[in-house]
Design a protein around this motif. Structure first.
Motif, PDB file in Angstrom:
ATOM      1  N   GLY A   1       0.815  -1.204   0.000  1.00  0.00           N
ATOM      2  CA  GLY A   1       0.000   0.000   0.000  1.00  0.00           C
ATOM      3  C   GLY A   1       0.852   1.259   0.000  1.00  0.00           C
ATOM      4  O   GLY A   1       0.548   2.230  -0.698  1.00  0.00           O
ATOM      5  N   TYR A   2       1.923   1.224   0.764  1.00  0.00           N
ATOM      6  CA  TYR A   2       2.837   2.366   0.857  1.00  0.00           C
ATOM      7  C   TYR A   2       3.460   2.642  -0.513  1.00  0.00           C
ATOM      8  O   TYR A   2       3.479   3.787  -0.993  1.00  0.00           O
TER       9      TYR A   2
ATOM     10  N   GLU B   1       2.930   5.866  -3.312  1.00  0.00           N
ATOM     11  CA  GLU B   1       4.057   6.600  -3.908  1.00  0.00           C
ATOM     12  C   GLU B   1       3.929   6.635  -5.433  1.00  0.00           C
ATOM     13  O   GLU B   1       4.114   7.681  -6.065  1.00  0.00           O
ATOM     14  N   GLN B   2       3.598   5.486  -5.995  1.00  0.00           N
ATOM     15  CA  GLN B   2       3.462   5.371  -7.447  1.00  0.00           C
ATOM     16  C   GLN B   2       2.319   6.232  -7.977  1.00  0.00           C
ATOM     17  O   GLN B   2       2.483   6.944  -8.985  1.00  0.00           O
TER      18      GLN B   2
ATOM     19  N   THR C   1      -2.582  15.234  -6.781  1.00  0.00           N
ATOM     20  CA  THR C   1      -3.743  15.656  -5.985  1.00  0.00           C
ATOM     21  C   THR C   1      -4.636  14.481  -5.576  1.00  0.00           C
ATOM     22  O   THR C   1      -5.701  14.696  -4.982  1.00  0.00           O
ATOM     23  N   LEU C   2      -4.217  13.247  -5.848  1.00  0.00           N
ATOM     24  CA  LEU C   2      -5.036  12.078  -5.515  1.00  0.00           C
ATOM     25  C   LEU C   2      -5.263  12.024  -4.005  1.00  0.00           C
ATOM     26  O   LEU C   2      -4.327  12.031  -3.223  1.00  0.00           O
TER      27      LEU C   2
ATOM     28  N   GLN D   1       0.012   5.996   5.667  1.00  0.00           N
ATOM     29  CA  GLN D   1       1.329   6.296   6.215  1.00  0.00           C
ATOM     30  C   GLN D   1       2.209   7.018   5.204  1.00  0.00           C
ATOM     31  O   GLN D   1       2.973   7.917   5.567  1.00  0.00           O
ATOM     32  N   TYR D   2       2.092   6.650   3.933  1.00  0.00           N
ATOM     33  CA  TYR D   2       2.872   7.353   2.909  1.00  0.00           C
ATOM     34  C   TYR D   2       2.475   8.831   2.886  1.00  0.00           C
ATOM     35  O   TYR D   2       3.344   9.712   2.824  1.00  0.00           O
TER      36      TYR D   2
END
Length: 312
Positions: A221-222, A226-227, A234-235, A251-252
């Motif tokens: 998920g992290y 990032e990707q 703006t996601l 957390q990212y």
């Protein structure tokens, strides 16, 4: 390794007499029984339990085909299966597949050879039509809607919960949504159900640039966040296939001083409770228990459990 014929030769009795002693049957004299048991002890003979079970038309092995176990779907399902199996007298044999069709076909061939009483496919790469062909050799249970295929099934009806989740996101003015799912394959039943629900609510297909497969863990998920943020800075909204995965996304955003996104998880994990995240409960533990029960039955059954969208 000594065989039953070695015992017969050394004791001087017939193979059938030795077999009756090994299987604790009647009609063996005490002298014969004593002599045969002495040879069994001398040779340290251990009966082949599989061969013995097959000779009586029995087998105590239930195979569970598992693509992998590092996702809560498979963990919860397997826990339910193991819970049901504990007092049944049957053995659960884990059969890893990684969705490899050749490997799964080999497991089906083992069912044909009576190495298993039944097979439970938690997920699969092989076609349902092929699974249906092998039901003549033993009970097969799949954990998805079998459609028109004559296969026993125990599965979660997910679409209403997915619709409720996307309606929740729409009510919160979500414009762009990152979709984090387990498999990369467009033919995956979950992938199809999610994208169909999305289309019904938003009247369009999801943005393929914001869809990421192969999600299994917090770390996944992290990395996915990032990707996706790199593609769309703006996601601010994600629909994920696990609460821990949603926690990784969160957390990212926190680590990079980004606004906390709107998140939906799945599987009703501890992380959704601690972080107060919306989640979807598919009742996989109960589903696993039922799958084992159906595996032991001798008739066709299809059982459906209703998934639930849960707000914190």
């Amino acid at each position: 390794m000594p065989t039953i014929r070695d015992i017969a030769r050394k004791s001087g009795y017939s193979v059938s007499t030795v077999s009756r002693v090994l299987n604790h049957q009647k009609y063996v004299s005490e002298p014969a029984k004593t002599a045969i048991e002495a040879v069994i002890k001398q040779l340290d003979y251990v009966p082949n339990s599989l061969a013995r079970d097959l000779s009586f038309g029995q087998n105590k092995n239930i195979g569970v085909v598992l693509p992998h176990n590092d996702h809560p779907y498979f963990n919860q399902l397997l826990n339910g299966i193991m819970d049901a199996a504990f007092s049944s007298g049957y053995h659960v044999v884990l059969l890893p597949s990684e969705y490899n069709q050749a490997v799964e076909l080999d497991y089906l061939e083992q069912l044909k050879r009576k190495n298993f009483t039944a097979l439970i496919f938690t997920s699969h790469g092989i076609a349902l039509s092929v699974l249906a062909e092998y039901t003549r050799y033993g009970q097969i249970v799949c954990c998805e809607d079998p459609g028109t295929h004559h296969i026993s099934a125990v599965y979660s009806h997910r679409e209403p919960a997915y619709l409720a989740a996307f309606k929740y996101l729409k009510a919160h003015k979500a414009q762009q949504i990152g979709l984090l799912l387990s498999r990369n394959l467009a033919q995956s039943p979950t992938w199809i159900a999610v994208t169909n629900a999305y289309q019904q609510v938003f009247n369009c297909q999801p943005d393929s640039e914001l869809m990421v497969g192969g999600m299994r863990s917090f770390e996944d998920g992290y990395r996915a966040a990032e990707q996706l943020v790199e593609k769309q800075p703006t996601l601010a909204c994600y629909f994920t296939n696990g609460d821990d995965i949603a926690a990784g996304v969160r957390q990212y955003h926190l680590d990079h001083q980004l606004p906390t996104p709107l998140l939906i998880g799945q599987e009703k994990q501890l992380s959704s409770f601690l972080l107060q995240l919306p989640t979807i409960d598919h009742h996989f533990f109960t589903l696993g228990q039922k799958a084992f029960e159906v595996a032991l039955s001798n008739h066709h059954q299809v059982c459906r459990f209703e998934s639930e969208f849960i707000l914190p």
